[in-house]
Design a protein around this motif. Structure first.
Motif, short mmCIF file in Angstrom:
data_model
loop_
_atom_site.label_atom_id
_atom_site.label_comp_id
_atom_site.label_asym_id
_atom_site.label_seq_id
_atom_site.Cartn_x
_atom_site.Cartn_y
_atom_site.Cartn_z
N TYR A 58 0.87 -1.18 0.00
CA TYR A 58 0.00 0.00 0.00
C TYR A 58 0.90 1.22 0.00
O TYR A 58 1.93 1.25 0.68
N SER A 59 0.51 2.25 -0.72
CA SER A 59 1.31 3.47 -0.74
C SER A 59 0.45 4.65 -1.15
O SER A 59 -0.41 4.54 -2.04
N ASP A 60 0.65 5.79 -0.49
CA ASP A 60 0.06 7.06 -0.89
C ASP A 60 1.02 8.16 -0.44
O ASP A 60 2.16 7.89 -0.07
N GLU A 61 0.57 9.40 -0.46
CA GLU A 61 1.47 10.50 -0.12
C GLU A 61 1.82 10.54 1.37
O GLU A 61 2.74 11.26 1.78
N HIS A 62 1.07 9.77 2.17
CA HIS A 62 1.30 9.79 3.62
C HIS A 62 2.21 8.66 4.08
O HIS A 62 3.09 8.88 4.93
N LEU A 63 2.01 7.47 3.57
CA LEU A 63 2.82 6.36 4.03
C LEU A 63 2.88 5.25 2.99
O LEU A 63 2.06 5.19 2.07
N SER A 64 3.90 4.40 3.17
CA SER A 64 4.06 3.20 2.35
C SER A 64 4.19 2.01 3.28
O SER A 64 4.92 2.08 4.28
N VAL A 65 3.48 0.94 2.95
CA VAL A 65 3.50 -0.27 3.77
C VAL A 65 4.16 -1.39 2.97
O VAL A 65 3.74 -1.69 1.85
N TYR A 66 5.21 -1.99 3.56
CA TYR A 66 5.91 -3.11 2.93
C TYR A 66 5.69 -4.36 3.78
O TYR A 66 5.65 -4.29 5.01
N LYS A 67 5.56 -5.49 3.10
CA LYS A 67 5.45 -6.79 3.75
C LYS A 67 6.80 -7.49 3.63
O LYS A 67 7.36 -7.61 2.53
N VAL A 68 7.34 -7.94 4.76
CA VAL A 68 8.63 -8.63 4.76
C VAL A 68 8.43 -10.06 4.29
O VAL A 68 7.63 -10.80 4.88
N PRO A 69 9.15 -10.50 3.25
CA PRO A 69 8.98 -11.89 2.78
C PRO A 69 9.60 -12.89 3.76
O PRO A 69 10.53 -12.57 4.50
N LEU A 70 9.07 -14.09 3.75
CA LEU A 70 9.62 -15.16 4.58
C LEU A 70 10.85 -15.74 3.91
O LEU A 70 10.84 -16.05 2.71
N VAL A 71 11.93 -15.91 4.67
CA VAL A 71 13.17 -16.48 4.16
C VAL A 71 13.67 -17.53 5.15
O VAL A 71 13.25 -17.58 6.30
N GLU A 72 14.59 -18.35 4.68
CA GLU A 72 15.19 -19.35 5.55
C GLU A 72 16.15 -18.66 6.53
O GLU A 72 16.95 -17.81 6.14
N LEU A 73 16.08 -19.04 7.79
CA LEU A 73 16.89 -18.39 8.82
C LEU A 73 18.28 -19.00 8.87
O LEU A 73 18.45 -20.22 8.82
N VAL A 74 19.29 -18.12 8.96
CA VAL A 74 20.68 -18.54 9.11
C VAL A 74 21.29 -17.73 10.26
O VAL A 74 20.81 -16.65 10.59
N PRO A 75 22.35 -18.23 10.89
CA PRO A 75 22.99 -17.46 11.98
C PRO A 75 23.55 -16.14 11.46
O PRO A 75 23.98 -16.04 10.31
N PHE A 76 23.56 -15.15 12.32
CA PHE A 76 24.13 -13.85 11.96
C PHE A 76 24.62 -13.15 13.22
O PHE A 76 24.36 -13.59 14.35
N ALA A 77 25.33 -12.05 13.04
CA ALA A 77 25.90 -11.30 14.16
C ALA A 77 25.93 -9.82 13.80
O ALA A 77 25.89 -9.44 12.62
N TYR A 78 26.02 -8.97 14.83
CA TYR A 78 26.12 -7.54 14.59
C TYR A 78 26.67 -6.85 15.83
O TYR A 78 26.62 -7.38 16.94
N PHE A 79 27.22 -5.65 15.61
CA PHE A 79 27.71 -4.84 16.72
C PHE A 79 26.53 -4.29 17.51
O PHE A 79 25.59 -3.72 16.94
N GLY A 80 26.60 -4.44 18.84
CA GLY A 80 25.58 -3.87 19.70
C GLY A 80 26.01 -2.49 20.20
O GLY A 80 26.69 -1.73 19.50
#
Length: 732
Positions: free
Chosen positions: A590-612
């Motif tokens: 959905y999208s108009d001049e006020h906001l856009s809505v995105y749906k996150v697709p389902l993907v296979e989960l893998v390990p990951f890391a990031y700086f906290g």
């Protein structure tokens, strides 16, 4: 009958004060600019309390904010007592109607509570009613309405506590002490600020009403503190002490009453008091530390008490533009005006009824003294002179108090009986005036009308506006309460729009506007970081490429909502680029001049890391990249698989200025302590870890030194110039 008339009178004045709001009571808020954020935050509090109570959840723990960890509300201004008070209204007519009902009730009940307290002191109904009016409509109270701070509007509970505490020391009945303890506990469930204030007030009150003197019965009395009817009974009946053993040993009875008050309140507050202290001081501290400069900014200025209220439509704008701009440039919440008419009437009470008034004058002065904060400020001059407020930070659990100026509530409370005493004495003296045209009754009426006109002119005019929510209809389509929402820009301090929408879609969301922000690492996660900070990914040391959608899926984020009007036009292209980076093949549902809505697709989960948290921004030159660390740096390790995983971590570390030890922790369990050489030398440390499914926190701790070659004056410990993570085979 008199009490009922007083209640009806306060109800009529409240309806008059809220006349512009009444046609919109279920769909708009009443207040100034700050109410546009704080008011809606309190609407959310009312809504969440109703949600929690009707679904059997703990209202002090919400899973709807700061997803997925949730948020503890024990030391937030949840004011659950207000939510429960208007629960039927909220369930039937919605949270906005519940909030507005609570605000109006606060004025009605505060007036009644102030009346009861003033009546206890003066014994005169009409002066007591005016004293209650001066308390409930004091500039301090009106400022709380103006700023939408519902928990601070509920001054009826402190006033009822003062009333029952006064009765407890005068009548010596355990029942009054129990009721005082109950009101103290209700105050705690409404506002931790007011609970702290009442503890200070109680210490002073207990000493001021300490029994002294010996009457004809051989019993120690507190002279003026004893209610007239009790003193008269004791004087007429010398055997009263023998027939009522509780009158013997007045110091013991005095101590018993305060012990009953304290133990009752402590018993009732224990379910929330212990978790609140843990969130402040526990090993897993939930809240950020208090900034002393913030406490100073929100302290009253000595000259503030001489100013008129900045809410008045005639002189208010001038006061705000002159004294406010000069003395409080960093704060819009500084109104501690007492009201000239209230001060004059209270002054009359002190002059003409000193024996009954002096204790209340001391209590009023204590409130002003603590409202000045940790140091004395006079105009633009910070004297540096320490004040008693500093003593509060010695006590455990009191350093949450960031707004000393709110101690003014104690002063307005003490002014209620003083104002009533002034009106009573003014009426008594007016009746003695002999004129040819006016008799005593007309003179009395003229005095009352004049007092009410003066009070009304100074206190009642309001120059406020209605805040009407605008909730986009698309939020009603997000009907899955198990799928989290990420807003761009995110809900942060004073940004309440996402929480207004949440009362429609009821889904959990990342972040949130709370008075005290909890520690929160999720904004550093892949896929979330570029959207949270509104620019494409720039960090490459711990390469997040390919893990953005894994991260979003792992944390249960299914909806990304971009609110374009809330993003500066110059930053919108970067937000669009970040969105394309996170969801390269997705288009808005959905999208108009006020906001856009995105749906996150389902993907296979893998390990990951990031700086906290704990790391400065990544830096680079033509050869390498690096990140400096403060006293503590976190690296989040996420085993998104369903079985334990092994991981090998190589850290290339150097120390700033001199060699120092680093202690490495995993999930707050110490693993090792190693010495890291000073630059330009470095050391590679290798860790082999076995991680269960879920999120894990690898923490590095080291001492710091202030950077000498930078204008930022950073506190530095270690520099990480290389990191390598290798996820090994799955453990069967």
């Amino acid at each position: 009958m008199q009490h009922m008339l007083a209640l009806v009178g306060y109800l009529l004045v409240t309806l008059l004060s809220f006349t512009p709001l009444l046609p919109h009571v279920g769909k708009a808020l009443f207040g100034g600019p700050i109410a546009g954020a704080d008011g809606w935050q309190n609407v959310w509090h009312v809504w969440w309390t109703a949600q929690a109570v009707t679904t059997g959840q703990n209202p002090f723990v919400t899973p709807l904010l700061f997803h997925p960890q949730g948020a503890l509300l024990y030391v937030q201004p949840l004011n659950v007592s207000n939510g429960l008070l208007v629960l039927p209204v909220t369930l039937l007519f919605g949270p906005v109607a519940g909030y507005n009902t609570a605000t109006m009730l606060s004025f009605v009940l505060a007036g009644l509570a102030g009346y009861l307290l003033a009546l206890r002191v003066t014994g005169a109904h009409l002066p007591a009613w005016i004293g209650g009016l001066a308390f409930a409509w004091a500039p301090f109270q009106l400022t709380r309405l103006y700023d939408g701070q519902l928990e601070l509007m509920a001054v009826q509970w402190p006033a009822l506590y003062a009333f029952f505490a006064l009765r407890a020391v005068e009548t010596r009945r355990v029942r009054d002490a129990l009721l005082a303890g109950l009101m103290l506990a209700v105050t705690g469930y409404t506002s931790w600020y007011y609970l702290l204030f009442l503890l200070v007030w109680s210490a002073a009150f207990a000493l001021l009403w300490l029994p002294h003197g010996v009457g004809k019965t051989g019993v120690a009395w507190a002279d003026a503190s004893l209610h007239p009817e009790e003193s008269e009974r004791a004087r007429r009946d010398p055997t009263l002490a023998q027939r009522h053993p509780q009158l013997l040993g007045q110091y013991g009875v005095w101590l018993r009453q305060w012990m009953v008050i304290g133990l009752t309140a402590l018993l009732l507050l224990t379910p929330v008091l212990l978790p609140a202290l843990l969130s402040l001081y526990g090993a897993e501290r939930d809240l950020a530390k208090v900034d002393p400069e913030e406490v100073r900014i929100y302290s009253a200025n000595l000259l503030d008490f001489a100013l008129p209220s900045y809410l008045h439509p005639l002189w208010g704008p001038t006061v705000a533009a002159t004294a406010g701009a000069a003395w409080h440039p960093l704060s819009a919440d500084w109104n501690v005006a007492l009201g000239y008419s209230i001060v004059v009437l209270a002054g009359m009470g002190c002059c003409w009824a000193w024996r009954q008034a002096w204790r209340w004058l001391v209590l009023a002065t204590i409130g002003l003294l603590f409202a000045l904060g940790p140091v004395l400020q006079i105009g633009v001059w910070n004297t540096g002179l320490p004040l008693p407020y500093r003593l509060l930070h010695i006590l455990p659990g009191t350093d949450f108090a960031l707004r000393p100026m709110r101690f003014t509530m104690l002063t307005t409370l003490a002014l209620a009986p003083l104002t009533a005493l002034g009106v009573r004495e003014l009426l008594l003296r007016g009746q003695r005036i002999k004129t040819k045209k006016l008799g005593p009754s007309l003179t009395r009426l003229l005095i009352v009308v004049t007092v009410l006109i003066v009070l009304g002119f100074e206190l009642l005019p309001m120059r406020w506006k209605l805040h009407v929510p605008t909730i986009h209809p698309v939020y009603a389509t997000l009907n899955s309460k198990d799928e989290a929402v990420l807003h761009v820009p995110p809900p942060t301090y004073k940004r309440i729009k996402p929480q207004k929408a949440q009362m429609t879609h009821q889904a959990p969301m990342l972040g949130g506007y709370l008075a005290r922000t909890p520690q929160y690492d999720l904004p550093y996660a892949p896929g979330i970081r570029p959207l949270w900070h509104k620019h494409p990914e720039i960090s490459t040391m711990l390469d997040p490429q390919g893990t953005a959608q894994t991260s979003l899926n792992y944390y249960g984020i299914r909806h990304l909502i971009v609110n374009w009007p809330d993003i500066h036009p110059d930053r919108r292209p970067r937000v669009a680029q970040a969105m394309a980076e996170v969801l390269p093949d997705e288009v808005p549902v959905y999208s108009d001049e006020h906001l856009s809505v995105y749906k996150v697709p389902l993907v296979e989960l893998v390990p990951f890391a990031y700086f906290g948290s704990g790391w400065y921004d990544e830096e680079q030159n033509e050869v390498e990249r690096w990140r400096w660390m403060g006293a503590q740096g976190d690296i989040m390790l996420v085993n998104a698989a369903s079985t334990p995983q092994r991981v090998r971590i190589l850290l290339n570390l150097a120390s700033y200025a001199e060699a120092r030890d680093v202690t490495i922790w995993l999930d707050r369990v110490p693993l090792a302590t190693r010495t890291i050489p000073a630059q330009p030398a470095s050391a590679v440390r290798t860790l082999y870890l076995l991680l269960d499914p879920g999120e894990h926190r690898l923490t590095l701790n080291a001492t710091t030194a202030k950077e000498v070659s930078s204008t930022s004056q950073r506190e530095l410990s270690l520099v990480l110039s290389g990191i390598e993570l290798v996820w090994l085979q799955t453990m069967e």
